[in-house]
Design an enzyme around this catalytic site. Structure first.
Site, PDB file in Angstrom:
ATOM      1  N   ARG A 150       1.017  -1.370   0.354  1.00  0.00           N
ATOM      2  CA  ARG A 150       0.206  -0.263  -0.009  1.00  0.00           C
ATOM      3  C   ARG A 150       0.558   1.101   0.210  1.00  0.00           C
ATOM      4  O   ARG A 150       2.565   1.742   0.603  1.00  0.00           O
ATOM      5  CB  ARG A 150      -0.782   0.082   1.096  1.00  0.00           C
ATOM      6  CG  ARG A 150      -2.606  -0.815   0.732  1.00  0.00           C
ATOM      7  CD  ARG A 150      -3.087  -0.260  -0.354  1.00  0.00           C
ATOM      8  NE  ARG A 150      -4.287  -1.130  -0.119  1.00  0.00           N
ATOM      9  CZ  ARG A 150      -4.307  -1.744  -1.030  1.00  0.00           C
ATOM     10  NH1 ARG A 150      -3.541  -2.363  -2.201  1.00  0.00           N
ATOM     11  NH2 ARG A 150      -5.932  -2.351  -1.382  1.00  0.00           N
ATOM     12  N   GLU A 190      -4.319   7.227  -4.797  1.00  0.00           N
ATOM     13  CA  GLU A 190      -4.205   7.621  -5.904  1.00  0.00           C
ATOM     14  C   GLU A 190      -5.436   7.723  -6.469  1.00  0.00           C
ATOM     15  O   GLU A 190      -6.620   8.085  -5.737  1.00  0.00           O
ATOM     16  CB  GLU A 190      -4.750   5.577  -6.728  1.00  0.00           C
ATOM     17  CG  GLU A 190      -2.992   5.019  -5.516  1.00  0.00           C
ATOM     18  CD  GLU A 190      -3.115   3.639  -5.277  1.00  0.00           C
ATOM     19  OE1 GLU A 190      -4.014   2.836  -5.889  1.00  0.00           O
ATOM     20  OE2 GLU A 190      -2.549   2.833  -4.848  1.00  0.00           O
ATOM     21  N   HIS A 227      -0.848   0.790  -9.773  1.00  0.00           N
ATOM     22  CA  HIS A 227      -1.129  -0.069  -9.539  1.00  0.00           C
ATOM     23  C   HIS A 227      -2.379  -1.350 -10.131  1.00  0.00           C
ATOM     24  O   HIS A 227      -3.257  -1.588 -10.215  1.00  0.00           O
ATOM     25  CB  HIS A 227      -2.972   0.449  -8.726  1.00  0.00           C
ATOM     26  CG  HIS A 227      -3.445   0.083  -7.439  1.00  0.00           C
ATOM     27  ND1 HIS A 227      -3.329  -0.007  -6.081  1.00  0.00           N
ATOM     28  CD2 HIS A 227      -3.259  -1.343  -6.929  1.00  0.00           C
ATOM     29  CE1 HIS A 227      -3.978  -0.398  -4.869  1.00  0.00           C
ATOM     30  NE2 HIS A 227      -3.658  -1.581  -5.985  1.00  0.00           N
TER      31      HIS A 227
END
Ligand code: NAP
Ligand code: 8YV
Length: 321
Positions: A233, A262, A280
């Protein structure tokens, strides 16, 4: 299997899962803000929530008086307040295991791309520089001879470690607890792990405890040849400190699949030298995302059939109906 009430499904996120959920359950498609604006009867009708990564706050949980289960898409559930759900007696399920190999494969690819600059070498070829300027440069970094520290040797961390064994590198790790089933050297603190290795692979979850755990001091311990890979993360890394360490040459390179805010990637990281940045994508193949979506559906189906969900999160695993 029908739900006893309605299943709330995020308007955004994995569309394949949303389509199958609507075939199977009586669904309301909405985002959290729409739910908070619904009238009391509409909110009272909702018993399940399939979140395809929309945040699930205490306010949202409290706004749904008959909510029984939150089935989240993804293994990381930092966007769901699971402690609050547990207090309210609401089950939370996630999608572990089915993505381990995909994420581990991507982590290895990101590591190699970061060290051996493969995306930049390809860009060199495509720009015609091989013909005009000659061979791409010899990369200053290599995987050869490295000691890799894994921060978060859980399901995915172990899949990464098993792959790394094949690359002939030394593997160490840090978790809060030492694992009894592996022989890799264990470090009781992240600082000790960083001291012992030159390559840190972070696959720890995003929690209050791990927030900014990888800071300037940890990065400095990796040394000037140090490399950080983050597939866990974004919140685990102090991105300002990372950009500073890259720019100052305190570490050599970083490969990141995840970011704190993000899809916003800080300019400081975009402009920092020696980074390989991905949006991601570690689990983002059609097959793996469908396996995750199927597990969301199976968790809800099990629950509405009167059984425990297949993959509850630890905070609610002990809840009884
Ligand atoms: P997992 O099996 O629960 O593993 C997490 C590991 O982290 C455990 O070994 C745990 O060990 C350790 N850990 C947790 N909190 C810690 C702390 N405060 N300090 C030190 N170690 C800690 O989870 P997983 O299935 O491997 O997934 C890991 C994470 O990867 C997810 O939470 C998610 O955020 C991320 N992820 C990212 C992607 C992507 O697309 N980039 C895809 C999937 C998953 P202890 O409990 O002993 O500390
Ligand atoms: C998710 C992830 O698919 O599972 C996780 O924790 O980070 C990814 O696999 C992604 O966040 C969904 O958009």
């Amino acid at each position: 299997m029908a739900s006893r009430g309605k299943v709330l499904v995020s308007r955004r996120g994995h569309s394949w899962t949303r389509e199958r959920l609507t075939e199977r359950f009586d669904c309301v498609i909405a985002e959290p803000d729409d739910v908070l604006a619904m009238d009391e009867d509409a909110r009272a009708a909702i018993t399940g929530f399939a979140t395809l990564m929309s945040p699930v706050t205490p306010a949202l949980i409290d706004a749904l008086p008959n909510l029984e289960i939150i089935a989240s898409f993804g293994v990381g559930y930092d966007h769901v307040d699971a402690a609050h759900a547990a207090e309210r007696g609401v089950m939370v399920a996630h999608t572990p295991d089915v993505l381990d190999d995909e994420v581990a494969d991507t982590a290895i690819g990101l590591l190699l791309n970061t060290l051996r600059e493969l995306p930049r070498a390809e860009a060199w070829l495509r720009a015609g520089k091989w013909q005009s300027d000659g061979a791409y440069r010899l990369t200053p970094l290599t995987l050869r001879g490295r000691t890799v520290g894994i921060f978060g040797l859980g399901r995915i961390g172990l899949a990464i470690a098993r792959r790394l064994e094949g690359f002939g590198v030394a593997i160490h790790y840090h978790n809060r607890s030492q694992r009894a089933d592996v022989a890799y050297p264990y470090h009781a603190t992240l600082a000790d792990l960083a001291e012992a290795c030159d390559t840190l692979v972070s696959v720890a979850p995003g929690t209050a405890e791990t927030r900014h755990a990888i800071d300037a001091a940890i990065l400095e311990k990796l040394g000037t040849d140090g490399v950080l890979i983050n597939v866990g993360r974004g919140s685990v890394v102090d991105e300002t400190a990372l950009a500073g360490a890259l720019t100052a040459g305190a570490i050599a390179a970083a490969g990141l699949d995840v970011f704190e805010d993000e899809p916003n990637v800080p300019q400081a990281l975009l402009g920092a030298p020696n980074t390989c940045l991905l949006p991601h994508v570690a689990s983002a193949s059609v097959a793996t995302r469908q396996a995750m979506g199927q597990l969301v559906i199976d968790n809800l189906a099990a629950w509405f059939a009167g059984d425990a969900p297949l993959t509850p999160v630890p905070e609610t695993a002990g809840l009884t109906r």
